[in-house]
Design an enzyme around this catalytic site. Structure first.
Site, PDB file in Angstrom:
ATOM      1  N   HIS A  48     -60.306   4.609 -12.028  1.00  0.00           N
ATOM      2  CA  HIS A  48     -60.822   5.043 -13.333  1.00  0.00           C
ATOM      3  C   HIS A  48     -59.729   5.731 -14.156  1.00  0.00           C
ATOM      4  O   HIS A  48     -59.690   5.602 -15.382  1.00  0.00           O
ATOM      5  CB  HIS A  48     -62.013   5.981 -13.114  1.00  0.00           C
ATOM      6  CG  HIS A  48     -62.634   6.520 -14.358  1.00  0.00           C
ATOM      7  ND1 HIS A  48     -63.004   5.719 -15.414  1.00  0.00           N
ATOM      8  CD2 HIS A  48     -62.973   7.796 -14.718  1.00  0.00           C
ATOM      9  CE1 HIS A  48     -63.536   6.465 -16.377  1.00  0.00           C
ATOM     10  NE2 HIS A  48     -63.516   7.729 -15.971  1.00  0.00           N
TER      11      HIS A  48
ATOM     12  N   GLU B 195     -69.563  13.364 -10.216  1.00  0.00           N
ATOM     13  CA  GLU B 195     -69.968  14.045 -11.450  1.00  0.00           C
ATOM     14  C   GLU B 195     -71.459  13.860 -11.710  1.00  0.00           C
ATOM     15  O   GLU B 195     -72.100  12.954 -11.184  1.00  0.00           O
ATOM     16  CB  GLU B 195     -69.160  13.499 -12.636  1.00  0.00           C
ATOM     17  CG  GLU B 195     -67.664  13.773 -12.509  1.00  0.00           C
ATOM     18  CD  GLU B 195     -66.807  13.045 -13.515  1.00  0.00           C
ATOM     19  OE1 GLU B 195     -65.714  13.543 -13.858  1.00  0.00           O
ATOM     20  OE2 GLU B 195     -67.212  11.943 -13.964  1.00  0.00           O
TER      21      GLU B 195
END
Length: 358
Positions: free
Chosen positions: A207, A323
């Site tokens: 990412h 997250e």
């Protein structure tokens, strides 16, 4: 050994800086000298000619000169090979054991990212060589985990649904039926469309690092095991002060940290501000063998960030990221975390169903 921890974190930070500037491919002597220069900028004394006595049964039998000795307290062993091996670790532990030095850092500069391992001597009265073993490490877990009937499962995932909150500009979540029994079909068939970063999710290193692991390449064992929930409510910045009262051994034994902030309390809206990690914290955690962090926040970086700086610091520290957890009903303490991704080939993240067991 808490008094060594901050020094260790500084050395790791300096080594990361050296690797970032030089990359792999040089001789150990080049990395040693570069690290000396970088440590000097930190105001740290790094000796390349320090002589340490080797003892056997309390008798001095020889001398050992480490690659670097930092502040007369930490032995540094550098390797230019592509990966650190168990033999390198055994060698470093033996050096510490026979010299009486309490902490050693094994640094590997030959790979795409810096490798580092923190080592300690064996606590025996006499020198005894370390022999590799094949058994996996055993991590302490709450006693109740040994009895399936006594498990308490805590769902720490945020729901995904049509219109659920998502990062501004990213793909929204849509869940609908392409076939419906109410309309005469033999079964209901659902279709889900969303960003892989919607809801509770993990970030694969790909990412934020074009050479990082993709979702299907992740080591799943890192997403299962003991996790420590830290009560960070009321803190605008996460610093080492949050870990007051915990020893290095405590953190190494439970290498997953989940930060509870309650800063994202309304699950129906996307927040615009939230607490952040202090930029020195990733290296500090890595020095204590932490492998993964999770937050009840949308990101480790702020909403309008342009460079994903904290993502990159965590990547350099080899710490994985979860997250958008929901930790509102979770007290501080140690639990078992299970948070597995979908096997998305080439993916940069994945929604997860994260739970804690105790």
């Amino acid at each position: 050994m808490e008094h060594h921890a901050d020094l260790t974190a500084q050395v790791i930070g300096a080594a990361i800086a050296v690797h970032k500037k030089l990359g792999p491919g040089f001789l150990e002597s080049v990395y040693r000298r570069a690290l000396q220069v970088e440590l000097g900028r930190y105001g740290l004394r790094a000796e390349s000619d320090a002589k340490l006595n080797v003892t056997y049964d309390h008798v001095v039998v020889g001398e050992f000169i480490p690659d670097l000795m930092v502040e007369s307290r930490i032995v540094i062993e550098l390797k230019a090979s592509s990966t650190l091996t168990l033999a390198h670790e055994v060698q470093t532990v033996n050096y510490l054991t026979v010299t009486g030095i309490e902490v050693g850092l094994l640094l590997g500069f030959g790979g795409a990212r810096l490798e580092f391992k923190r080592k300690h001597p064996h606590r025996n009265a006499h020198y005894r060589p370390v022999h590799p073993v094949s058994a996996p490490p055993v991590h302490p877990v709450p006693r109740c985990m040994n009895s399936p009937a006594s498990y308490r499962i805590i769902d720490i995932s945020r729901p995904l649904y049509t219109g659920s909150p998502h990062w501004p500009g990213d793909s929204a979540t849509a869940l609908d039926l392409t076939a419906s029994m109410a309309a005469g079909a033999a079964c209901n068939v659902g279709r889900l469309s969303c960003s892989v970063h919607n809801g509770t999710h993990l970030d694969a290193p790909f990412h934020y690092n074009s050479r990082g692991l993709t979702t299907d390449q992740l080591d799943l064992s890192l997403y299962i095991g003991p996790a420590r929930v830290i009560d960070a409510r009321g803190h605008a910045t996460f610093t080492p002060a949050l870990f007051h009262g915990l020893t290095d051994a405590d953190l190494a034994a439970v290498p997953r940290i989940l930060f509870r902030t309650d800063a994202w309390s309304d699950l129906t809206t996307f927040p615009t501000t939230w607490p952040l990690l202090d930029r020195a914290l990733p290296a500090w955690l890595a020095a204590r063998d932490v492998k993964l962090i999770g937050l009840d926040l949308p990101s480790v970086d702020e909403l309008n960030n342009k460079d994903m700086a904290i993502h990159h610091l965590l990547d350099e520290a080899k710490i994985l990221i979860i997250e958008s957890l929901d930790l509102r009903d979770v007290a501080a303490g140690v639990y078992e975390l299970i948070a597995l991704p979908l096997k998305l080939r080439g993916g940069d993240g994945s929604p997860i169903r994260a739970i804690l067991r105790r």
